[in-house]
Design an enzyme around this catalytic site. Sequence first.
Site, short mmCIF file in Angstrom:
data_model
loop_
_atom_site.label_atom_id
_atom_site.label_comp_id
_atom_site.label_asym_id
_atom_site.label_seq_id
_atom_site.Cartn_x
_atom_site.Cartn_y
_atom_site.Cartn_z
N CYS A 1 5.19 -5.60 -17.59
CA CYS A 1 4.04 -5.36 -16.71
C CYS A 1 2.69 -5.50 -17.41
CB CYS A 1 4.16 -3.97 -16.09
SG CYS A 1 5.59 -3.79 -15.03
N1 LIG Z 1 10.61 -3.51 -15.08
C1 LIG Z 1 9.62 -2.74 -14.67
O1 LIG Z 1 9.38 -1.69 -15.23
C2 LIG Z 1 8.78 -3.12 -13.45
C3 LIG Z 1 7.96 -2.15 -12.89
C4 LIG Z 1 7.21 -2.46 -11.78
C5 LIG Z 1 7.24 -3.75 -11.26
N2 LIG Z 1 8.01 -4.70 -11.84
C6 LIG Z 1 8.01 -6.04 -11.24
O2 LIG Z 1 9.23 -6.20 -10.50
C7 LIG Z 1 9.67 -7.57 -10.55
C8 LIG Z 1 11.08 -7.62 -11.11
O3 LIG Z 1 11.04 -7.12 -12.43
P1 LIG Z 1 12.35 -6.62 -13.18
O4 LIG Z 1 11.87 -5.91 -14.40
O5 LIG Z 1 13.26 -5.92 -12.25
O6 LIG Z 1 12.99 -8.03 -13.60
P2 LIG Z 1 14.49 -8.28 -14.13
O7 LIG Z 1 14.41 -9.52 -14.95
O8 LIG Z 1 15.04 -7.04 -14.74
O9 LIG Z 1 15.30 -8.55 -12.81
C9 LIG Z 1 15.07 -9.65 -12.01
C10 LIG Z 1 16.40 -10.14 -11.48
O10 LIG Z 1 16.15 -11.21 -10.60
C11 LIG Z 1 17.17 -12.18 -10.79
N3 LIG Z 1 16.69 -13.45 -10.27
C12 LIG Z 1 15.83 -14.33 -10.83
N4 LIG Z 1 15.64 -15.37 -10.03
C13 LIG Z 1 16.40 -15.17 -8.93
C14 LIG Z 1 16.64 -15.89 -7.76
N5 LIG Z 1 16.03 -17.05 -7.55
N6 LIG Z 1 17.50 -15.38 -6.89
C15 LIG Z 1 18.12 -14.20 -7.09
N7 LIG Z 1 17.93 -13.46 -8.19
C16 LIG Z 1 17.09 -13.94 -9.09
C17 LIG Z 1 17.41 -12.17 -12.28
O11 LIG Z 1 18.67 -12.73 -12.60
C18 LIG Z 1 17.34 -10.68 -12.57
O12 LIG Z 1 18.59 -10.05 -12.48
C19 LIG Z 1 8.62 -8.30 -11.40
O13 LIG Z 1 7.66 -8.83 -10.55
C20 LIG Z 1 8.01 -7.18 -12.23
O14 LIG Z 1 6.69 -7.50 -12.65
C21 LIG Z 1 8.81 -4.41 -12.92
#
Ligand SMILES: NC(=O)c1ccc[n+]([C@@H]2O[C@H](COP(=O)([O-])OP(=O)(O)OC[C@H]3O[C@@H](n4cnc5c(N)ncnc54)[C@H](O)[C@@H]3O)[C@@H](O)[C@H]2O)c1
Length: 445
Positions: free
Chosen positions: A281
Site C-alpha cells: 500500500c
Molecule cells: N494487503 C493489504 O494489506 C491491502 C490493504 C488494503 C488494500 N489492499 C488492496 O487490495 C488489493 C488486493 O491486494 P492483496 O494484498 O489482497 O493482493 P494479493 O496479491 O494478496 O491477492 C490478489 C489475488 O488476486 C489474484 N488475481 C490476480 N489477477 C487475477 C485475475 N485476473 N483474476 C482472478 N484473480 C486474480 C492473485 O492470484 C492473488 O491471489 C490491491 O489493490 C491492494 O492495494 C491491500
Amino acid sequence: MTTLVAPSLHIDALKDKLERRHALVGVVGVGYVGLPLAVEKAKVGFGVIGYDRNPIRVDQIKQGLNYIRDVDDRELAEAVECGKLNASTDFSSLGKCDCIVICVPTPLTANKEPDISYIRHVAGEIAKHLRPGQLVSLESTTYPGTTEDVLLPILSRSGLKVGEDFFLSFSPERVDPGNARYTTKNTSKVVGGVTAACLEVAACFYSQTIETVIPVSSPRVAEMTKVFENTFRAVNIALVNEMALLCDRLGVSVWEMLDAASTKPFGIMRFDPGPGVGGHCIPLDPFYLAWKAREYDMNVRFIELAGEINWTMPYFVREKIMRALNGIGKSINGSRIFVLGVAYKRDIEDWRESPALKVIDLLGKDGARIDYYDPHVPSFTDEHDVMWHSTPLSSDTLERADAVLILTDHSSVDYASVVEGASLVVDTRNATKLVRDGRDNVVML
Ligand SMILES: NC(=O)c1ccc[n+]([C@@H]2O[C@H](COP(=O)([O-])OP(=O)(O)OC[C@H]3O[C@@H](n4cnc5c(N)ncnc54)[C@H](O)[C@@H]3O)[C@@H](O)[C@H]2O)c1
C-alpha cells in the site's frame, strides 16, 4: 438488452437475499484482502465462491488450507467443510453470484504508473456473465475515477443499466495485516455507489458483516479517501525519516526525541522512522494519486517528496552499516552481515516491496556476505530471482557475524540475547529499546 423488471424490484430482491443471508457472494482475487473477506462472509451464512487465477490458492481453499495469516485456520476449514466456501479458477459461474467483490492487485508499472490491467481483465470476465440483480463492488485500491470511468464502461458492454439492472460500488479495504484489535469486522468501511440505488444495495451488503458502514456520495469520494489515508501515512513516515537523517547529523537520538514529543497530549501523532516503506500500500498507492493529479495539471509535491525521502532510507542504512563497520576497522566488502527480519513490518509474513530487499541488494553489491533470519518469512525471492532461505538464529550465527542488522522488529525475537551475542548490532527499528545494559555495541538508526 434491458430488463422489464422495475429497478426497485431488483433492489428489494437483492436486499432481501442479503438480509436473509441467502445471497451467493463471489470474491475475485483471494489474497490478503479477498480471503479474509470470503471467510467473514461465509461465517455469517453466505455461500461464497473465491475466484482466483492462481490454481494453487484455489486448491488450498478447496482443501480447507489457510495461507493468509489474518485468517483463522479453523474458521476457513469449517467454512469449507460445511459447504459455505468454495473456490474456482473458472469465471463462467460468476453469473450465479448475487454479489461480486473485486480484490485483485493494483501494482505500479516499472515507470511507477498505475497498472489497472488486473481490474480491466476481471471486469471483462464479469461483463460476459453479468445478469440483472447483481451487485459488483471494487475493493482494490486505485485512483479516483476508476469505478466510473474504467469499470462501468466495461460492465455496460453487457447492455445492462447501472442502478437499474445491476449495482456498482467502490468500497476500499482498510485491513491492517497483523493488527489483532482492528479486524475486517470492526474496522469501519467507506462505501460509494454509482447511483443512490447502488449505494443502498452496497451498504446493505457490507453491513451484514461490518459493524460500521460509512456511506459517501460517490465511488470517487471513496477512492480518494483510500488513497488519501495511505498518502497520509507515507508523508508522515517520510517526515519522521527525514528527522532521523537530520538527528544523525546533529548527534541527537531520533528515538529519544520521539519518545519525548509523544508525551504531548494533543496535536501530535507518533510515526517511527525505519529502513524505508514496504508492503502493498504505502509505497504504491500515493503514486496512483500523483499520476491522476498530473491529468489535472497538478504535481502533488508532498507525495513526490515523501517518495524521494522514503526511497533514500535503504541507502542511509547502508551508510550506517558502513560507518559502524568502519568504527571497528572493517569494511562492508567481505563482512558477514546477519539480517534480522525481512518482512516489511513487525509480526507479519509479507515481504512484498519490503525495504529489507533493497538493503540486502545494496550490501550484496558492496561485497557483503549476507544471511538472514525471519521467523515469519522462511524464504523469499529477490529482484534477481534468487531464492533466499532463513538461517536459524543461534549464538553461533550471531557470533560469526561481523554485524547484525535489524530491519524488522518481530516481537518473538529475544533482542537481549542478540545484543549479548553479537559483536556489532545496527538497529533500524528501535527493537533493542528494552535492552538497558551492555549496549555499547548497538548503533541506532
Ligand atoms: N494487503 C493489504 O494489506 C491491502 C490493504 C488494503 C488494500 N489492499 C488492496 O487490495 C488489493 C488486493 O491486494 P492483496 O494484498 O489482497 O493482493 P494479493 O496479491 O494478496 O491477492 C490478489 C489475488 O488476486 C489474484 N488475481 C490476480 N489477477 C487475477 C485475475 N485476473 N483474476 C482472478 N484473480 C486474480 C492473485 O492470484 C492473488 O491471489 C490491491 O489493490 C491492494 O492495494 C491491500
